[in-house]
Write an enzyme that holds these catalytic residues in place. Structure first.
Site, PDB file in Angstrom:
ATOM      1  N   ARG A 119      -2.219  -6.153  -8.286  1.00  0.00           N
ATOM      2  CA  ARG A 119      -1.132  -7.080  -7.963  1.00  0.00           C
ATOM      3  C   ARG A 119      -0.944  -8.142  -9.044  1.00  0.00           C
ATOM      4  NH1 ARG A 119      -3.447  -7.766  -2.070  1.00  0.00           N
ATOM      5  NH2 ARG A 119      -5.220  -7.206  -3.352  1.00  0.00           N
TER       6      ARG A 119
ATOM      7  N   LYS B 299     -17.140  -6.883   6.786  1.00  0.00           N
ATOM      8  CA  LYS B 299     -15.884  -7.490   7.251  1.00  0.00           C
ATOM      9  C   LYS B 299     -15.658  -7.134   8.715  1.00  0.00           C
ATOM     10  CE  LYS B 299     -13.003  -7.378   3.049  1.00  0.00           C
ATOM     11  NZ  LYS B 299     -11.813  -6.698   2.488  1.00  0.00           N
TER      12      LYS B 299
ATOM     13  N   HIS C 278       0.839  -1.208   0.000  1.00  0.00           N
ATOM     14  CA  HIS C 278       0.000   0.000   0.000  1.00  0.00           C
ATOM     15  C   HIS C 278       0.877   1.263   0.000  1.00  0.00           C
ATOM     16  CE1 HIS C 278      -3.085  -2.651   2.291  1.00  0.00           C
ATOM     17  NE2 HIS C 278      -3.602  -2.446   1.098  1.00  0.00           N
TER      18      HIS C 278
ATOM     19  N   SER D 188      -2.884  -7.670   3.162  1.00  0.00           N
ATOM     20  CA  SER D 188      -3.048  -7.523   4.609  1.00  0.00           C
ATOM     21  C   SER D 188      -3.336  -8.885   5.244  1.00  0.00           C
ATOM     22  CB  SER D 188      -4.197  -6.555   4.914  1.00  0.00           C
ATOM     23  OG  SER D 188      -3.934  -5.294   4.359  1.00  0.00           O
TER      24      SER D 188
HETATM   25  P1  ADP Z   1      -9.815  -3.783  -0.236  1.00  0.00           P
HETATM   26  O1  ADP Z   1     -10.425  -4.329   0.996  1.00  0.00           O
HETATM   27  O2  ADP Z   1     -10.586  -2.714  -0.941  1.00  0.00           O
HETATM   28  O3  ADP Z   1      -9.236  -4.837  -1.195  1.00  0.00           O
HETATM   29  P2  ADP Z   1      -7.125  -3.312   0.561  1.00  0.00           P
HETATM   30  O4  ADP Z   1      -6.758  -2.539   1.787  1.00  0.00           O
HETATM   31  O5  ADP Z   1      -6.841  -4.756   0.597  1.00  0.00           O
HETATM   32  O6  ADP Z   1      -8.606  -2.968   0.293  1.00  0.00           O
HETATM   33  O7  ADP Z   1      -6.410  -2.708  -0.723  1.00  0.00           O
HETATM   34  C1  ADP Z   1      -6.631  -1.395  -1.181  1.00  0.00           C
HETATM   35  C2  ADP Z   1      -6.001  -1.252  -2.555  1.00  0.00           C
HETATM   36  O8  ADP Z   1      -4.604  -1.508  -2.468  1.00  0.00           O
HETATM   37  C3  ADP Z   1      -6.520  -2.205  -3.624  1.00  0.00           C
HETATM   38  O9  ADP Z   1      -6.541  -1.520  -4.851  1.00  0.00           O
HETATM   39  C4  ADP Z   1      -5.492  -3.291  -3.663  1.00  0.00           C
HETATM   40  O10 ADP Z   1      -5.443  -3.927  -4.944  1.00  0.00           O
HETATM   41  C5  ADP Z   1      -4.233  -2.493  -3.410  1.00  0.00           C
HETATM   42  N1  ADP Z   1      -3.160  -3.320  -2.847  1.00  0.00           N
HETATM   43  C6  ADP Z   1      -3.229  -4.143  -1.800  1.00  0.00           C
HETATM   44  N2  ADP Z   1      -2.049  -4.772  -1.577  1.00  0.00           N
HETATM   45  C7  ADP Z   1      -1.202  -4.329  -2.548  1.00  0.00           C
HETATM   46  C8  ADP Z   1       0.155  -4.614  -2.914  1.00  0.00           C
HETATM   47  N3  ADP Z   1       0.863  -5.509  -2.262  1.00  0.00           N
HETATM   48  N4  ADP Z   1       0.685  -3.958  -3.977  1.00  0.00           N
HETATM   49  C9  ADP Z   1      -0.070  -3.076  -4.666  1.00  0.00           C
HETATM   50  N5  ADP Z   1      -1.351  -2.781  -4.400  1.00  0.00           N
HETATM   51  C10 ADP Z   1      -1.927  -3.384  -3.358  1.00  0.00           C
END
Ligand code: ADP
Length: 161
Positions: free
Chosen positions: A90, A41, A17, A128
């Site tokens: 990703r 969630k 992130h 996460s």
């Molecule tokens: P959500 O619950 O909306 O998936 P996340 O907190 O998991 O929210 O992710 C928010 C954004 O960050 C999404 O666009 C996700 O694809 C991106 N993201 C999550 N992990 C990574 C990573 N390792 N590299 C790049 N982008 C990421």
């Protein structure tokens, strides 16, 4: 003046992130990170914890701020006068869902577009959920999350034992 929002659960924020945040903050004038209240969630970290972990991790970037939000991302964007939604990609597996989200948001509001950043290779596997799983078994997470988040996760799992 280009304003953007970067929405997500950030439970907790990872280096993946932060990488997207740093890169997006270089191409827009102002970036608002929207931390989602998601009733579907059950997050590990409270809203306050999630927001303050992000604030600490990106405190050196001057054009970024963090805010909690509930409901549609387009409404959050509109409230801030933002015309861009930032998302990270990703792998191909993210693509279908992200494309659907982007098209839905654009159809709700024609003035809003989604800008995708492809993940840096070293974080391509990172989520996460994976971080929490690794931390739960006491393995090293120092290269996966910012230092303040690693400390918080360690404490959380120690307290729960
Ligand atoms: P959500 O619950 O909306 O998936 P996340 O907190 O998991 O929210 O992710 C928010 C954004 O960050 C999404 O666009 C996700 O694809 C991106 N993201 C999550 N992990 C990574 C990573 N390792 N590299 C790049 N982008 C990421």
């Amino acid at each position: 003046m280009v304003k953007a929002v970067y929405p997500g659960s950030f439970d907790p924020v990872t280096c993946g992130h932060v990488d997207i945040i740093r890169r997006a903050a270089r191409v827009v004038d102002e970036l608002i990170i929207g931390v989602l209240v998601n009733s579907a969630k059950q997050p590990m970290f409270s809203m306050d914890e999630r927001c303050s972990m992000i604030e600490e991790a990106v405190k050196d970037i001057s054009n970024v701020k963090v805010e909690a939000f509930e409901g549609l991302t387009v409404n959050f964007a509109k409230k801030h006068g933002a015309s861009v939604i930032i998302r990270g990609l990703r792998a191909v597996t993210d693509f279908e869902n992200e494309m659907q989200l982007a098209q839905t948001n654009h159809s709700i509001d024609n003035d809003i577009d989604t800008l995708f950043f492809t993940t840096s290779l070293e974080y391509a596997f990172l989520s996460s959920t994976i971080v929490k799983e690794i931390a739960c078994y006491g393995s090293d997470i120092t290269n996966l999350v910012p230092d303040n988040v690693a400390a918080k996760l360690k404490k959380k799992f120690k307290d729960n034992k």
